[in-house]
Motif scaffolding. Structure first.
Motif: not given
Length: 519
Positions: A347-370
């Motif tokens: 999405p064009d708004d990564r802060k509100t739609e693309g990421l869990g800002l309080r989660q770690s880099l690894r947790e965010n990278a794994a979101l879709t796979r999970r």
């Protein structure tokens, strides 16, 4: 370090020194983020600040704005030493900063956001009429028609960026910092901003301009400072350098061709097709995406370009017309369904739609796979194991002290790379990206473009929505131009900016009202 004499605005001497930052250092724990940076800016001068994501640009500006206290060095404004304990101290000294990451309160009006904490009062009560009038005047200065009474959270990202700029202008700052101000703006809006910057320059404002877009840097700047790994590695006048030299200083190597070569192979089967597609933002959309193809989507803000992406991924689905995907199924009804059907969406708004800002880099990278494979949900299992995720993040050159830290603490460009990593962890068939390189440095752009081309060459299909015309032209095999919720034209690879803009400004008089982008 390359250095030239500071000759002041537009190459002239005699302009008073407005800002003098000397040997600024800043550490976070054991990590040195700024290492003795010295930088000056004169009244009426535009100083461009360039560097890769994570180089220290935004941290230096946050020191100037009072968000961080330096661990060493000092700051002088108009020759006077200043010490900032909080942002309000910096504002009182005439410093205003327009952050790349938006900070508006979504449930307050535009006027309330512009004057947040500085509301005009009458007899001790907030004077809403005066506040709305002042907000309307500053928005008019930006040639914007945004309603001061609408809630900021209902606005598209580009309009939210305009509100951030308006907020800074009301401070009447003598030192104004722009941090990637055009990242969310289309060509027409960016041109209005450039006119404003020239006006501010003539009024004697010292302007610090952070951007990864070399065309903007060389169009606006009098001098260019380059930061790499927390150090100043170049301080050059615009006329004594070029974009290739700046890029070499930024990344420490030659980038070569920014956009990967297009494949000579014929495109494959249809991955997506829509005929007569409609929803409340779109009208009579007929479009086909094929395997092996990268299709770019251009258009002014409000043209429907983002709405098209959202319809394809199921966020604002088509509610009329014939829709078909490669799996033989019809329209996607939600992003969750799209994810299950292997449709990737940035999405064009990564802060509100693309990421869990309080989660770690690894947790965010794994979101879709999970989400796709519950059996792999454990961090110790398969592609969600820490070593696999770390390798993925290193592939995109995500700059962070470690991959267990919250993604919200990264620079905007590094956050964007984590969003891309989420989808690299799976094997989608269709990849839809909105503003994929917003706030991303030139080295990371090259990496992302190569990833998309490799994905397409392997049989995937890519749709890229971008307000950066150079990106659309350089990356795409075919270009779709949107205007007022319709496809105004399709152009082949290599179409000119003039040709794209000619179609982008077309008006369809048969369409009642003007379509709006979703926020």
């Amino acid at each position: 370090m390359e250095r030239t004499a500071n000759t002041g605005a537009q190459g002239q001497t005699g302009f008073p020194l407005r800002l003098d930052m000397r040997e600024i250092s800043k550490r976070f724990g054991a990590v040195t983020v700024l290492d003795g940076i010295s930088m000056t800016c004169r009244a009426g001068e535009v100083l461009a600040i360039c560097g890769e994501n994570g180089a220290g640009k935004s941290t230096l500006m946050k020191v100037l704005a009072g968000f961080y206290r330096p661990d060493g060095g000092d700051i002088r404004i108009d020759g006077r030493p200043v010490h900032f304990k909080r942002p309000l101290d910096s504002q009182r000294e005439g410093v205003a900063i327009i952050h790349q990451e938006l900070s508006l309160l979504p449930h307050r009006t535009v006027a309330q956001n512009i004057f947040l904490g500085r509301e005009p009062t009458r007899f001790g009560i907030v004077d809403h009429k005066q506040m709305r009038g002042a907000a309307a005047r500053v928005l008019a200065r930006l040639q914007s028609t945004i309603d001061p009474d609408v809630h900021a959270g209902t606005l598209p990202i580009a309009d939210q960026q305009i509100v951030e700029i308006a907020k800074a202008l009301t401070l009447n700052a003598s030192i104004l910092v722009f941090d990637e101000p055009t990242a969310a703006l289309d060509t027409a809006e960016a041109a209005k901003l450039f006119q404003l910057i020239e006006e501010l320059r003539r009024e004697g404002t010292a302007i610090l301009y952070i951007s990864h877009r070399m065309a903007e840097v060389f169009a606006l700047a009098d001098r260019i400072c380059v930061i790499k790994d927390g150090r100043l590695v170049g301080d050059l006048s615009r006329g004594e350098t070029d974009s290739d030299a700046i890029v070499r200083l930024m990344v420490g190597r030659e980038i070569g061709t920014l956009f990967p070569p297009r494949s000579d192979r014929a495109f494959g089967d249809e991955i997506f097709t829509v005929a007569g597609g409609r929803n409340r933002y779109l009208h009579d959309i007929t479009l086909t995406l094929k395997a092996g193809e990268i299709v770019g989507v251009a258009g002014l803000e409000g043209s429907g370009k983002t709405a098209l992406a959202r319809a394809i991924v199921g966020d604002e689905p088509f509610d009329a017309g014939t829709v078909r995907y490669w799996d033989g199924k019809g329209a996607v009804s939600s992003p969750r369904e799209g994810t299950r059907r292997k449709i990737a969406y940035v999405p064009d708004d990564r802060k509100t739609e693309g990421l869990g800002l309080r989660q770690s880099l690894r947790e965010n990278a794994a979101l879709t796979r999970r989400a796709l494979s519950p059996a792999l949900s454990l961090a110790s299992n398969g592609g969600c194991a820490a070593p696999a995720l770390d390798a993925l993040l290193r592939q995109l050159d995500v700059r962070a002290a470690n991959h267990a830290m919250p993604v919200g603490s990264l620079s905007g460009g590094n956050q964007q790379k984590v969003v891309v990593a989420r989808w690299l962890a799976v094997n989608p068939r269709l990849w839809v990206l909105c503003e994929p390189t917003r706030g991303v440095d030139v080295g990371a752009r090259s990496t992302i473009y190569s990833i998309l081309r490799v994905f397409a060459d392997a049989g995937g299909s890519v749709l890229v929505v971008s307000s950066d015309l150079a990106e659309v032209i350089g990356l795409s095999d075919r270009i779709v131009v949107m205007s007022e919720g319709r496809i105004a034209a399709e152009s082949p690879a290599g179409a000119s900016e003039e040709d794209i803009m000619k179609h982008a400004v077309l008006s369809h008089r048969s369409v009642p009202g003007r379509s709006r982008e979703t926020a």
